[in-house]
Write a protein that holds these residues in place. Structure first.
Motif, mmCIF file in Angstrom:
data_model
loop_
_atom_site.group_PDB
_atom_site.id
_atom_site.type_symbol
_atom_site.label_atom_id
_atom_site.label_comp_id
_atom_site.label_asym_id
_atom_site.label_seq_id
_atom_site.Cartn_x
_atom_site.Cartn_y
_atom_site.Cartn_z
ATOM 1 N N THR A 71 58.914 -9.275 -68.413
ATOM 2 C CA THR A 71 57.863 -9.357 -67.406
ATOM 3 C C THR A 71 56.782 -10.242 -67.989
ATOM 4 O O THR A 71 56.334 -10.014 -69.124
ATOM 5 C CB THR A 71 57.290 -7.953 -67.095
ATOM 6 O OG1 THR A 71 58.363 -7.124 -66.644
ATOM 7 C CG2 THR A 71 56.201 -8.039 -66.035
ATOM 8 N N TRP A 72 56.380 -11.252 -67.246
ATOM 9 C CA TRP A 72 55.376 -12.197 -67.734
ATOM 10 C C TRP A 72 54.006 -11.540 -67.834
ATOM 11 O O TRP A 72 53.607 -10.766 -66.969
ATOM 12 C CB TRP A 72 55.279 -13.406 -66.806
ATOM 13 C CG TRP A 72 54.290 -14.420 -67.303
ATOM 14 C CD1 TRP A 72 54.544 -15.427 -68.175
ATOM 15 C CD2 TRP A 72 52.904 -14.512 -66.978
ATOM 16 N NE1 TRP A 72 53.388 -16.145 -68.422
ATOM 17 C CE2 TRP A 72 52.364 -15.596 -67.693
ATOM 18 C CE3 TRP A 72 52.054 -13.771 -66.158
ATOM 19 C CZ2 TRP A 72 51.030 -15.969 -67.613
ATOM 20 C CZ3 TRP A 72 50.725 -14.140 -66.073
ATOM 21 C CH2 TRP A 72 50.224 -15.233 -66.798
ATOM 22 N N THR A 73 53.317 -11.826 -68.931
ATOM 23 C CA THR A 73 51.902 -11.471 -69.091
ATOM 24 C C THR A 73 51.223 -12.670 -69.750
ATOM 25 O O THR A 73 51.875 -13.441 -70.471
ATOM 26 C CB THR A 73 51.689 -10.212 -69.959
ATOM 27 O OG1 THR A 73 52.108 -10.480 -71.294
ATOM 28 C CG2 THR A 73 52.452 -9.013 -69.412
ATOM 29 N N PRO A 74 49.919 -12.843 -69.535
ATOM 30 C CA PRO A 74 49.246 -14.022 -70.091
ATOM 31 C C PRO A 74 49.254 -14.086 -71.617
ATOM 32 O O PRO A 74 49.290 -15.161 -72.191
ATOM 33 C CB PRO A 74 47.811 -13.913 -69.575
ATOM 34 C CG PRO A 74 47.783 -12.827 -68.583
ATOM 35 C CD PRO A 74 49.039 -12.042 -68.711
ATOM 36 N N ARG A 75 49.248 -12.948 -72.265
ATOM 37 C CA ARG A 75 49.159 -12.927 -73.728
ATOM 38 C C ARG A 75 50.525 -13.065 -74.390
ATOM 39 O O ARG A 75 50.743 -13.906 -75.242
ATOM 40 C CB ARG A 75 48.454 -11.646 -74.177
ATOM 41 C CG ARG A 75 48.276 -11.537 -75.650
ATOM 42 C CD ARG A 75 47.474 -10.282 -75.994
ATOM 43 N NE ARG A 75 47.492 -10.030 -77.398
ATOM 44 C CZ ARG A 75 46.595 -10.487 -78.242
ATOM 45 N NH1 ARG A 75 45.616 -11.237 -77.804
ATOM 46 N NH2 ARG A 75 46.664 -10.197 -79.512
ATOM 47 N N GLU A 76 51.427 -12.208 -74.009
ATOM 48 C CA GLU A 76 52.785 -12.183 -74.587
ATOM 49 C C GLU A 76 53.693 -11.492 -73.586
ATOM 50 O O GLU A 76 53.321 -10.467 -73.017
ATOM 51 C CB GLU A 76 52.777 -11.414 -75.907
ATOM 52 C CG GLU A 76 54.098 -11.388 -76.622
ATOM 53 C CD GLU A 76 54.002 -10.688 -77.978
ATOM 54 O OE1 GLU A 76 54.741 -9.717 -78.184
ATOM 55 O OE2 GLU A 76 53.188 -11.123 -78.808
ATOM 56 N N ASN A 77 54.873 -12.030 -73.353
ATOM 57 C CA ASN A 77 55.778 -11.428 -72.384
ATOM 58 C C ASN A 77 56.235 -10.059 -72.842
ATOM 59 O O ASN A 77 56.440 -9.819 -74.035
ATOM 60 C CB ASN A 77 56.963 -12.350 -72.137
ATOM 61 C CG ASN A 77 56.546 -13.603 -71.411
ATOM 62 O OD1 ASN A 77 55.553 -13.604 -70.685
ATOM 63 N ND2 ASN A 77 57.286 -14.672 -71.599
ATOM 64 N N GLU A 78 56.415 -9.152 -71.881
ATOM 65 C CA GLU A 78 56.884 -7.801 -72.164
ATOM 66 C C GLU A 78 58.399 -7.798 -72.048
ATOM 67 O O GLU A 78 58.951 -7.837 -70.951
ATOM 68 C CB GLU A 78 56.255 -6.810 -71.188
ATOM 69 C CG GLU A 78 54.752 -6.695 -71.348
ATOM 70 C CD GLU A 78 54.114 -5.776 -70.323
ATOM 71 O OE1 GLU A 78 54.837 -5.106 -69.543
ATOM 72 O OE2 GLU A 78 52.878 -5.726 -70.301
ATOM 73 N N CYS A 79 59.051 -7.770 -73.195
ATOM 74 C CA CYS A 79 60.510 -7.866 -73.268
ATOM 75 C C CYS A 79 61.164 -6.530 -72.943
ATOM 76 O O CYS A 79 60.690 -5.479 -73.363
ATOM 77 C CB CYS A 79 60.936 -8.275 -74.675
ATOM 78 S SG CYS A 79 60.141 -9.763 -75.285
ATOM 79 N N ASN A 80 62.280 -6.572 -72.224
ATOM 80 C CA ASN A 80 63.052 -5.368 -71.990
ATOM 81 C C ASN A 80 63.914 -5.132 -73.221
ATOM 82 O O ASN A 80 64.720 -5.987 -73.599
ATOM 83 C CB ASN A 80 63.924 -5.530 -70.745
ATOM 84 C CG ASN A 80 64.725 -4.288 -70.455
ATOM 85 O OD1 ASN A 80 65.705 -3.997 -71.138
ATOM 86 N ND2 ASN A 80 64.303 -3.550 -69.456
ATOM 87 N N GLU A 81 63.753 -3.985 -73.852
ATOM 88 C CA GLU A 81 64.445 -3.705 -75.111
ATOM 89 C C GLU A 81 65.951 -3.577 -74.945
ATOM 90 O O GLU A 81 66.692 -3.700 -75.913
ATOM 91 C CB GLU A 81 63.861 -2.448 -75.751
ATOM 92 C CG GLU A 81 62.426 -2.640 -76.209
ATOM 93 C CD GLU A 81 61.834 -1.404 -76.858
ATOM 94 O OE1 GLU A 81 62.579 -0.438 -77.130
ATOM 95 O OE2 GLU A 81 60.612 -1.409 -77.097
#
Length: 129
Positions: free
Chosen positions: A15-25
């Motif tokens: 999921t895209w975020t401005p700081r760092e993408n949230e990866c699905n583990e």
């Protein structure tokens, strides 16, 4: 027309975020159909392109999964060792959306210490590729 293939990008596991993408583990691709145009699946466009003799390919990955130039996003690492799971997901998407195939757009590290990084999963990356 001179071109033969249309590449749609990107299917991803974050999921895209401005700081760092949230990866699905679990290396799970976002649910729902992949957007073709205007953030919608548009199966009629895929059918039109294919009827015109174009191969319609889904691109998986891209820089948001992790790029070797900055090492900020590390989503590719969650897919190491989960090749069968990932391949099944991609094949299902391609079949369900009538795509002709999948392009892997891998821009991440593949050797330990590459580009002076602290990356230490070269063997897993190479097995993944």
């Amino acid at each position: 027309e001179a071109y033969t293939h249309i590449f749609l990008s990107f299917a991803v596991t974050y999921t895209w975020t401005p700081r760092e993408n949230e990866c699905n583990e679990q290396c799970k691709i976002a649910s729902g159909p992949v957007a073709v145009c205007g953030n919608a699946p548009h199966p009629e466009l895929v059918a039109k392109w294919r009827a015109a003799g174009k191969k319609v390919m889904l691109s998986f990955g891209g820089a948001g999964m992790g790029g070797s130039w900055d090492g900020r996003d590390t989503c590719w690492e969650n897919c190491y060792g989960k090749e069968d799971h990932l391949a099944t997901q991609l094949a299902d998407i391609a079949k369900n959306q009538n795509f002709d195939g999948v392009n892997m757009d891998y821009l991440y590290y593949y050797e330990d210490g590459q580009r002076g990084s602290s990356f230490a999963k070269g063997a897993q990356a190479q097995a993944f590729l």
